[in-house]
Design an enzyme around this catalytic site. Sequence first.
Site, PDB file in Angstrom:
ATOM      1  N   CYS A  33       6.438   2.328   0.248  1.00  0.00           N
ATOM      2  CA  CYS A  33       6.665   1.470  -0.690  1.00  0.00           C
ATOM      3  C   CYS A  33       4.609   2.346  -1.721  1.00  0.00           C
ATOM      4  CB  CYS A  33       6.148  -0.295  -0.575  1.00  0.00           C
ATOM      5  SG  CYS A  33       7.079  -0.591  -2.485  1.00  0.00           S
ATOM      6  N   GLU A  43      10.540  -1.883   7.199  1.00  0.00           N
ATOM      7  CA  GLU A  43       9.766  -3.151   8.032  1.00  0.00           C
ATOM      8  C   GLU A  43      10.648  -4.641   8.174  1.00  0.00           C
ATOM      9  OE1 GLU A  43       8.118  -2.151   5.197  1.00  0.00           O
ATOM     10  OE2 GLU A  43       6.412  -3.918   4.495  1.00  0.00           O
ATOM     11  N   HIS A  83      10.933  -1.290   1.834  1.00  0.00           N
ATOM     12  CA  HIS A  83       9.904  -1.535   2.880  1.00  0.00           C
ATOM     13  C   HIS A  83      10.826  -2.198   4.365  1.00  0.00           C
ATOM     14  CE1 HIS A  83       6.576  -3.043   0.497  1.00  0.00           C
ATOM     15  NE2 HIS A  83       7.145  -3.116  -0.406  1.00  0.00           N
TER      16      HIS A  83
HETATM   17  N1  GLN Z   1       2.227  -2.219  -6.042  1.00  0.00           N
HETATM   18  C1  GLN Z   1       3.754  -0.868  -6.104  1.00  0.00           C
HETATM   19  C2  GLN Z   1       4.600  -1.423  -7.190  1.00  0.00           C
HETATM   20  O1  GLN Z   1       4.844  -2.078  -7.982  1.00  0.00           O
HETATM   21  C3  GLN Z   1       4.004  -0.879  -4.807  1.00  0.00           C
HETATM   22  C4  GLN Z   1       4.480  -2.129  -4.921  1.00  0.00           C
HETATM   23  C5  GLN Z   1       4.796  -2.235  -2.999  1.00  0.00           C
HETATM   24  O2  GLN Z   1       4.127  -1.226  -1.861  1.00  0.00           O
HETATM   25  N2  GLN Z   1       5.535  -3.361  -2.198  1.00  0.00           N
HETATM   26  O3  GLN Z   1       5.371  -0.448  -7.161  1.00  0.00           O
END
Ligand code: GLN
Length: 550
Positions: free
Chosen positions: A398, A527, A525
């Site tokens: 992300c 995970e 994500h």
């Molecule tokens: N802050 C970034 C976004 O909002 C990444 C978010 C995250 O890593 N979950 O896109």
Amino acid sequence: MKYVIVSGGVLSGLGKGVTASSLGVLLKSAGLCVTAIKIDPYLNSDAGTMSPFEHGEVFVLDDGGEADLDLGNYERFLDVTLGRDNNLTTGKIYSKVIESERRGDYLGKTVQVVPHITDSIQDWIQEVAHRPEEGTNNTPDVCVVELGGTVGDIESAPFIEALRQFQFRVGPENICFVHVSLIPVMSPVGEQKTKPTQHSVRELRGLGITPNVIICRSERQLSEDARQKIALFCHVKPNAVLSASDVSNIYRVPLLLDQQGALVLLSQKFGFKIPAERPLLDEWMEMATNVDGLTEEVCIAMVGKYTGLSDSYLSVIKALNHASIASSRKLVIEWIEASNLENNVAKSDPQIHADSWERLKNADGILVPGGFGDRGIEGKILAAEYARTSSTPYLGICLGLQIAIIEFCRNVLNWDNANSTEFNDNTPHPVVIYMPEISKTHLGGTMRLGSRGTIIKDRKSMASKLYDGAEIVYERHRHRYEVNPDVIEKIELAGMNFVGKDETGQRMEIIELSNHPFFFATQYHPEFKTRPTRPSPPFYGLLMAASKQL
Ligand code: GLN
């Protein structure tokens, strides 16, 4: 439907979630279909707006629910898919009751905690417990309900009262109360102290709930003396006082409870038979043994924001662990505070700066996990640059993908001060931007959340290999920003490949570098869907690359 209600005493952080999930594993090993509900007595509607550094990670579900991290324990232990309603909070119950009141459902009545809130809690539990297992028509046989917090908290009072009433609603043969408590040891004598447990059980009984089983968390095995004392003072049989002492790895917890007859107690209470063969438990035994037998180390540097609470990255750690078992390596995590890698620290604190870089460079692989806010961003960019230029395996998740894009644009395309608009609104090269559909006024529940498909076209890509040639993979999301569609072509021409995209082809999901052993990042994500015997593919890739087995 049978209900196992798990409460906690003395203090939080006892591992109540793991204990409750382990009971679920035992029930499942008897051939029962098991589901779970976690009750969090806070006023927030969900965990979405809570800081992971205060409360542990926010766990994301398929349906986009942002939940307490215990939902992750249940999904991983029971191998099920849960939804947002499996996490019940005070905020959700009050919203529901207040909405009913506004609709006029209680016309003429004074709306009160008892009976309206308590009824609503019981209805919720019953309804969600009966929902069929994801993707099947199987109604669960058992629902494990874990009550967060500690007995006696002001916030949990309505839930305890609801559960007290619930035993009459469903009948005593269908409900089993399990209380998890702490047995501290007072050094230097080394005696296990039962008084805190006695007090918390007394408190619970004062509220109308008598536990059927007491599980004692302690460093060492519970002494016979302590067991007898707890039985005597807490109104349970001695064989219903179980010891949950520290074990070498998490897979041993269900085995430990099983050895002491936890399933026998539940089967007697609920009236089911325990089959002679329980292959599921054999599987857990094998995992437990495998984990203890790993010797050859692989070191992964986690470059993030730290406050000492490793629960903030719980699922990432689990995913690394599962991948390490599959790649037969003993996992060593090197925690690196991203901001300590930054150039200004070289002046203000040269020792910390040098030490952080040394630990980063000694690692076999680098992982930049998800995150929000600008602290440590420049440090993460330096770590990604190091991984790219030194051929060190890199996994970005992300924010870790966005970081890799920023680094690539700055250092390969020479776009000075390229950035995400999250960190610099006035950057001359906005290479990561706010997604158009995301709310600018409301933070709760408004991100791009939950399960979405990623299409992998290139069959030769690392992504395709890791996901076994699947053309579409479903993973969970939680973000507000995305790679700027206007710059994709230029980035791709310079050697960074966008191998996974959403179904519109507009939104970038997976990037990988050509001519690098493993430089891989995902906007999602991965995970959140890892399982002990089915590690998340990107993590498996990182571990295999880091241990030179790819
Ligand atoms: N802050 C970034 C976004 O909002 C990444 C978010 C995250 O890593 N979950 O896109």
